[in-house]
Design a protein around this motif. Structure first.
Motif, mmCIF file in Angstrom:
data_model
loop_
_atom_site.group_PDB
_atom_site.id
_atom_site.type_symbol
_atom_site.label_atom_id
_atom_site.label_comp_id
_atom_site.label_asym_id
_atom_site.label_seq_id
_atom_site.Cartn_x
_atom_site.Cartn_y
_atom_site.Cartn_z
ATOM 1 N N UNK A 44 0.825 -1.210 0.000
ATOM 2 C CA UNK A 44 0.000 0.000 0.000
ATOM 3 C C UNK A 44 0.857 1.256 0.000
ATOM 4 N N UNK A 45 2.027 1.192 0.649
ATOM 5 C CA UNK A 45 2.911 2.357 0.723
ATOM 6 C C UNK A 45 3.429 2.771 -0.642
ATOM 7 N N UNK A 46 3.433 1.840 -1.588
ATOM 8 C CA UNK A 46 3.907 2.189 -2.934
ATOM 9 C C UNK A 46 2.903 3.066 -3.676
ATOM 10 N N UNK A 90 5.756 6.418 -8.145
ATOM 11 C CA UNK A 90 5.676 5.894 -9.508
ATOM 12 C C UNK A 90 6.984 5.182 -9.807
ATOM 13 N N UNK A 91 7.026 4.456 -10.914
ATOM 14 C CA UNK A 91 8.241 3.733 -11.313
ATOM 15 C C UNK A 91 8.722 2.808 -10.202
ATOM 16 N N UNK A 92 7.842 2.001 -9.665
ATOM 17 C CA UNK A 92 8.223 1.057 -8.618
ATOM 18 C C UNK A 92 9.232 0.051 -9.149
ATOM 19 N N UNK A 93 10.351 -0.056 -8.454
ATOM 20 C CA UNK A 93 11.395 -0.984 -8.863
ATOM 21 C C UNK A 93 11.490 -2.192 -7.932
ATOM 22 N N UNK A 94 11.289 -1.970 -6.644
ATOM 23 C CA UNK A 94 11.350 -3.103 -5.716
ATOM 24 C C UNK A 94 10.748 -2.704 -4.381
ATOM 25 N N UNK A 95 10.426 -3.721 -3.618
ATOM 26 C CA UNK A 95 9.822 -3.571 -2.298
ATOM 27 C C UNK A 95 10.596 -4.463 -1.345
ATOM 28 N N UNK A 96 10.939 -3.932 -0.177
ATOM 29 C CA UNK A 96 11.705 -4.723 0.797
ATOM 30 C C UNK A 96 11.119 -4.510 2.187
ATOM 31 N N UNK A 97 10.874 -5.606 2.892
ATOM 32 C CA UNK A 97 10.396 -5.568 4.270
ATOM 33 C C UNK A 97 11.420 -6.287 5.139
ATOM 34 N N UNK A 98 11.852 -5.622 6.206
ATOM 35 C CA UNK A 98 12.874 -6.184 7.090
ATOM 36 C C UNK A 98 12.304 -6.265 8.504
ATOM 37 N N UNK A 99 12.297 -7.459 9.063
ATOM 38 C CA UNK A 99 11.909 -7.663 10.465
ATOM 39 C C UNK A 99 13.166 -7.996 11.259
ATOM 40 N N UNK A 100 13.324 -7.355 12.423
ATOM 41 C CA UNK A 100 14.474 -7.640 13.287
ATOM 42 C C UNK A 100 13.999 -7.734 14.736
ATOM 43 N N UNK A 140 2.073 -10.431 -1.707
ATOM 44 C CA UNK A 140 2.527 -9.073 -2.036
ATOM 45 C C UNK A 140 2.533 -8.854 -3.546
ATOM 46 N N UNK A 141 2.969 -9.870 -4.285
ATOM 47 C CA UNK A 141 2.982 -9.755 -5.742
ATOM 48 C C UNK A 141 1.565 -9.601 -6.290
ATOM 49 N N UNK A 142 0.602 -10.329 -5.709
ATOM 50 C CA UNK A 142 -0.782 -10.208 -6.165
ATOM 51 C C UNK A 142 -1.336 -8.816 -5.884
ATOM 52 N N UNK A 143 -1.027 -8.285 -4.707
ATOM 53 C CA UNK A 143 -1.510 -6.942 -4.375
ATOM 54 C C UNK A 143 -0.933 -5.920 -5.341
ATOM 55 N N UNK A 144 0.338 -6.105 -5.712
ATOM 56 C CA UNK A 144 1.006 -5.180 -6.631
ATOM 57 C C UNK A 144 0.649 -5.429 -8.092
ATOM 58 N N UNK A 145 0.021 -6.580 -8.377
ATOM 59 C CA UNK A 145 -0.281 -6.925 -9.759
ATOM 60 C C UNK A 145 0.937 -7.352 -10.540
ATOM 61 N N UNK A 173 -5.132 -10.699 0.770
ATOM 62 C CA UNK A 173 -5.303 -9.250 0.807
ATOM 63 C C UNK A 173 -5.616 -8.675 -0.572
ATOM 64 N N UNK A 174 -5.186 -9.357 -1.625
ATOM 65 C CA UNK A 174 -5.450 -8.867 -2.975
ATOM 66 C C UNK A 174 -6.919 -8.984 -3.350
ATOM 67 N N UNK A 175 -7.673 -9.804 -2.629
ATOM 68 C CA UNK A 175 -9.072 -10.057 -2.957
ATOM 69 C C UNK A 175 -10.053 -9.307 -2.059
ATOM 70 N N UNK A 176 -9.557 -8.655 -1.018
ATOM 71 C CA UNK A 176 -10.433 -8.069 -0.007
ATOM 72 C C UNK A 176 -10.293 -6.548 0.024
ATOM 73 N N UNK A 177 -11.323 -5.860 0.472
ATOM 74 C CA UNK A 177 -11.223 -4.403 0.625
ATOM 75 C C UNK A 177 -10.322 -4.056 1.800
ATOM 76 N N UNK A 178 -9.922 -2.798 1.945
ATOM 77 C CA UNK A 178 -9.103 -2.409 3.117
ATOM 78 C C UNK A 178 -9.816 -2.776 4.413
ATOM 79 N N UNK A 179 -9.028 -3.247 5.368
ATOM 80 C CA UNK A 179 -9.589 -3.685 6.643
ATOM 81 C C UNK A 179 -8.983 -2.898 7.785
ATOM 82 N N UNK A 180 -9.806 -2.504 8.723
ATOM 83 C CA UNK A 180 -9.349 -1.737 9.875
ATOM 84 C C UNK A 180 -9.920 -2.343 11.138
#
Length: 348
Positions: free
Chosen positions: A142-144, A148-158, A202-207, A335-342
């Motif tokens: 969602x943050x993307x 524009x021109x998205x090249x990559x997405x990285x999530x880091x958990x520590x 994540x890939x499905x959400x991004x298409x 998540x790619x199939x559902x509306x935003x959830x809160x």
């Protein structure tokens, strides 16, 4: 509409889920499934440690659960049971789960196909999430949306997992195994296979259509004997793990999920753990997000309080998804199939 909900198990995460269900005005707890014989017949409020009874007794009879005709089962054992899931879906019961499930790929093609058939037969939906994998990847995608021109997405958990080392979900990590132990990397891959599913989501959400999904792991080793709850970790054995699951397009990693877990600081290499999440969106402009979690009452900033908060973080993405999952088309949904959830506003 008030949704009729069954809670499946009352372990650490299940108790947090049950507490959330009974707080909501749009949900009614109508049943409780328990594995342990000593829990059968006990009140849900007692098992969830709510300090009050709810008038719902635990049962280990799956037919009795199905007979309740709930709208949804909050399914939260440590690991999924495909037979149980299939029976519920075939009976037309929707499911949300935190039991290491997102797309079903981690269970294998045969198991995923069986669940899809069961969902189609019953006209029910199956959704899996947690804080990670699950919610954090959805947040990153969602943050993307501001770029524009998205090249990559990285999530880091520590995270330093010293205070949580006794949890059964760490059994597959191999804490304390010798350096270079044959098969360790493969064993960890099996234990964290749901992160592979998160790359797919994540890939499905991004298409994005991925060419492949790759896995890598690195280990750090204890520089001294460690006092670790429920584990034996001696000098020279594994006390740090860093996994990376990568979604590849054209030979480049466009989605990377990294998780670094340690047992204290007496390790080599001397990895640091920032105790949180970092989201990196490589686009125009770049987006860098730091995600931290704190208790509402800072006096609860203790090891026990943080552990309890962790169970809420795991359970909440699934519980908050229930209305959307009940309304969704049959099948395995993400998540790619559902509306935003809160979260809902504070209820009863």
């Amino acid at each position: 509409m008030t949704l009729r909900i069954v809670q499946w198990t009352t372990g650490n995460v299940g108790r947090a889920a049950l507490g959330s269900i009974v707080e909501r005005d749009d949900m009614e707890l109508v049943g409780l499934y328990a594995f342990s014989a000593d829990k059968v017949g006990r009140d849900a409020g007692d098992l969830a440690r709510l300090g009050r009874t709810l008038g719902v007794a635990a049962t280990d009879d799956i037919d009795a659960i199905i007979a309740l005709r709930p709208d949804c089962v909050s399914y939260m054992p440590l690991f999924p049971d495909v037979e149980h899931l299939s029976r519920l879906l075939e009976a037309g019961i929707n499911i949300v789960t935190t039991a290491e499930f997102m797309t079903g790929a981690a269970l294998g093609a045969e198991a995923r196909a069986r669940l899809e058939r069961a969902a189609a037969a019953g006209g029910a939906s199956l959704f899996g999430s947690g804080v990670n994998p699950g919610w954090i990847e959805y947040l990153a995608a969602a943050a993307s949306g501001v770029t524009r021109n998205l090249r990559s997405l990285r999530v880091i958990e520590q995270f330093d997992l010293m205070v949580l080392s006794a949890d059964g979900n760490q059994d597959d990590f191999g804490w304390g195994r010798p350096a270079g132990d044959p098969g360790h990397a493969d064993d960890v891959a099996v234990g964290v296979a749901e992160f592979r599913d998160a790359v797919e989501v994540a890939a499905r959400v991004l298409g994005v259509e991925l060419d492949e999904i790759r896995y890598d792991v690195e280990f750090a080793h204890a520089t001294a004997d460690l006092k670790v709850a429920a584990r034996t970790v001696t000098a020279g054995t594994v006390a740090g793990i860093e996994i990376t699951w990568s979604g590849i397009v054209g030979g480049a990693a466009v989605i990377e999920l990294v998780a670094r877990w340690t047992l204290g600081t007496k390790i080599e290499p001397a990895w640091t753990t920032d105790m949180g999440y970092t989201v990196e969106v490589n686009a125009d402009p770049r987006v860098i997000m730091r995600v931290d979690f704190l208790p509402a009452d800072l006096e609860q900033l203790t090891a026990e309080g943080m552990a309890m908060m962790g169970t809420v973080l795991t359970a909440s993405p699934a519980i908050n998804a229930i209305p959307a999952v009940v309304a969704a088309a049959p099948g395995i949904v993400t998540y790619a199939d559902l509306p935003p959830m809160t979260a809902n506003l504070a209820g009863r």
